[in-house]
Design a protein around this motif. Structure first.
Motif, PDB file in Angstrom:
ATOM      1  N   VAL A 199     -18.999 -11.685 -34.326  1.00  0.00           N
ATOM      2  CA  VAL A 199     -19.064 -12.362 -35.626  1.00  0.00           C
ATOM      3  C   VAL A 199     -18.539 -13.788 -35.468  1.00  0.00           C
ATOM      4  O   VAL A 199     -17.442 -14.004 -34.945  1.00  0.00           O
ATOM      5  N   TYR A 200     -19.322 -14.756 -35.916  1.00  0.00           N
ATOM      6  CA  TYR A 200     -18.884 -16.145 -35.862  1.00  0.00           C
ATOM      7  C   TYR A 200     -17.895 -16.424 -36.985  1.00  0.00           C
ATOM      8  O   TYR A 200     -18.093 -16.009 -38.129  1.00  0.00           O
ATOM      9  N   THR A 201     -16.821 -17.133 -36.645  1.00  0.00           N
ATOM     10  CA  THR A 201     -15.830 -17.527 -37.635  1.00  0.00           C
ATOM     11  C   THR A 201     -16.216 -18.877 -38.237  1.00  0.00           C
ATOM     12  O   THR A 201     -17.148 -19.543 -37.774  1.00  0.00           O
ATOM     13  N   ASP A 258     -35.078 -23.207 -34.711  1.00  0.00           N
ATOM     14  CA  ASP A 258     -34.882 -23.281 -36.153  1.00  0.00           C
ATOM     15  C   ASP A 258     -33.414 -23.359 -36.546  1.00  0.00           C
ATOM     16  O   ASP A 258     -33.082 -23.887 -37.616  1.00  0.00           O
ATOM     17  N   THR A 259     -32.532 -22.803 -35.722  1.00  0.00           N
ATOM     18  CA  THR A 259     -31.095 -22.817 -36.049  1.00  0.00           C
ATOM     19  C   THR A 259     -30.305 -23.779 -35.185  1.00  0.00           C
ATOM     20  O   THR A 259     -29.095 -23.910 -35.362  1.00  0.00           O
ATOM     21  N   ARG A 303     -22.067 -23.072 -37.493  1.00  0.00           N
ATOM     22  CA  ARG A 303     -23.085 -22.328 -38.238  1.00  0.00           C
ATOM     23  C   ARG A 303     -22.555 -21.861 -39.596  1.00  0.00           C
ATOM     24  O   ARG A 303     -23.117 -22.212 -40.647  1.00  0.00           O
ATOM     25  N   PRO A 304     -21.475 -21.066 -39.610  1.00  0.00           N
ATOM     26  CA  PRO A 304     -20.913 -20.685 -40.915  1.00  0.00           C
ATOM     27  C   PRO A 304     -20.407 -21.879 -41.721  1.00  0.00           C
ATOM     28  O   PRO A 304     -20.532 -21.900 -42.955  1.00  0.00           O
ATOM     29  N   ALA A 305     -19.838 -22.863 -41.035  1.00  0.00           N
ATOM     30  CA  ALA A 305     -19.274 -24.008 -41.757  1.00  0.00           C
ATOM     31  C   ALA A 305     -20.343 -24.735 -42.569  1.00  0.00           C
ATOM     32  O   ALA A 305     -20.107 -25.128 -43.723  1.00  0.00           O
ATOM     33  N   ILE A 306     -21.529 -24.919 -41.994  1.00  0.00           N
ATOM     34  CA  ILE A 306     -22.582 -25.635 -42.718  1.00  0.00           C
ATOM     35  C   ILE A 306     -23.150 -24.776 -43.843  1.00  0.00           C
ATOM     36  O   ILE A 306     -23.470 -25.284 -44.927  1.00  0.00           O
TER      37      ILE A 306
END
Length: 351
Positions: A232-234, A317-318, A239-242
């Motif tokens: 899981v990315y923090t 795409d990501t 990625r989660p930050a954006i």
């Protein structure tokens, strides 16, 4: 075909006409091996140099406007967005095009009169410091990269100013990267304009995809050969930050990962705790992804069981979120965020 977002055109235009001085920067400074100065369609702000920039590894003092610019990470995007052509950039071995670049960087380079394709630096095994030293750059910009303290020390010992990341490796926000790049090139005013336009892009995307605003998400990754854990990315990770900048929220279990590392593992026994409005992950083939989604471990993850997931087979795409830049973000906003919105609405996406 130009694949950068149409919303980016005004920012590129602004970056290439700073102070209305056009090509004057091309006529000064050091020259490359062919004897011609590296291309630039913009000029530095008045009295921008000398400048000293702090990073986690030490200071970089840039005495005068640099022209021979080497970048690591995706700072080549930021340099090109400011109307300057770098002489070498990091090769994109994941998510890039067949040439090891990106379509949005290539399109930005085309906007710079006389710009040539930069040398590509392969960092698969390590940062090629000897190769970089041999290029005799005026500065190395690596604000969001895998640069190590040893790399920094070796390059600075060779007399090369190095603008490294201000915190942990790969943890620099896109805004910080753009600000530091603008400062290193003496183009802080243009950098701030581009940051403002990128933020406007984010706001417009949230308005165009109202399903995402307030929705909780988990960005995870799986090892098809061993699903005893779910990665899981923090929110340390971009990625989660954006996605949070877009108005999405991380559930409590993501916060358990802390702020020191960009990911953590959740054991298969706790998979049911990975509850959110949508789960985002990567896949390699449709067949492998569908098989993996049917395993008991993944079926115990609520958003997968409920059909609220995005499994992307298109790293391009990501890429603008995992290695964010002012050029890559608009592409991800246009091509990836609508898939997330659809998944939140109950249309699972494997594409």
């Amino acid at each position: 075909m130009q694949l950068t977002s149409l919303r980016r055109v005004p920012a590129l235009a602004a970056a290439t006409s700073v102070a209305m001085l056009g090509l004057s920067a091309c006529a000064t400074g050091s020259s490359d091996e062919t004897g011609s100065a590296p291309a630039a369609n913009s000029s530095a702000d008045a009295e921008a140099f000398p400048v000293t920039i702090e990073s986690t590894y030490g200071e970089a003092t840039i005495e005068e406007e640099p022209e021979r610019i080497v970048t690591l990470g995706v700072d080549g995007d930021n340099v090109a967005a400011l109307g300057v052509a770098p002489i070498a950039v990091q090769k994109m071995t994941w998510g890039g095009n067949e040439a090891g670049s990106t379509d949005w960087f290539d399109a930005a380079l085309e906007e710079i009169d006389g710009a040539e394709a930069p040398e590509l630096l392969d960092t698969t095994d390590a940062v090629p410091t000897d190769e970089i030293i041999g290029l005799e750059p005026d500065v190395v910009i690596a604000t969001n990269s895998g640069l190590t303290q040893d790399d920094f020390d070796k390059l600075t010992a060779a007399g090369i100013p190095v603008v490294a990341h201000p915190g942990v490796q790969w943890g620099t926000t896109w805004e910080q990267s753009m600000e530091m790049t603008g400062e290193a090139l003496g183009r802080s005013a243009a950098a701030e304009e581009i940051i403002a336009e990128t933020k406007a892009d984010l706001e417009a995307t949230a308005e165009e995809n109202p399903e995402i605003v307030g929705a909780s998400f988990i960005w995870a990754f799986f090892d098809p050969t061993d699903i005893s854990n779910v990665g899981v990315y923090t929110t340390v990770d971009n990625r989660p930050a954006i996605l949070e900048e877009l108005g999405m929220v991380s559930p409590p279990i993501v916060e358990q990962g802390g702020t020191e590392a960009f990911f953590f593992n959740v054991s298969a026994e706790r998979a049911a705790e990975l509850d959110a409005d949508v789960l985002i992950s990567y896949g390699t083939t449709p067949e492998e992804s569908e098989t993996l989604l049917q395993t008991p471990v993944l079926q115990s993850i609520p958003p997968i069981a409920n059909g609220n997931y995005v499994i992307t087979l298109e790293p391009n795409d990501t890429l603008g979120l995992s290695f964010p830049s002012v050029l890559g973000i608009p592409y991800a906003l246009d091509h990836f965020v609508p898939e997330v919105a659809a998944a939140i609405g109950g249309e699972p996406q494997v594409y």
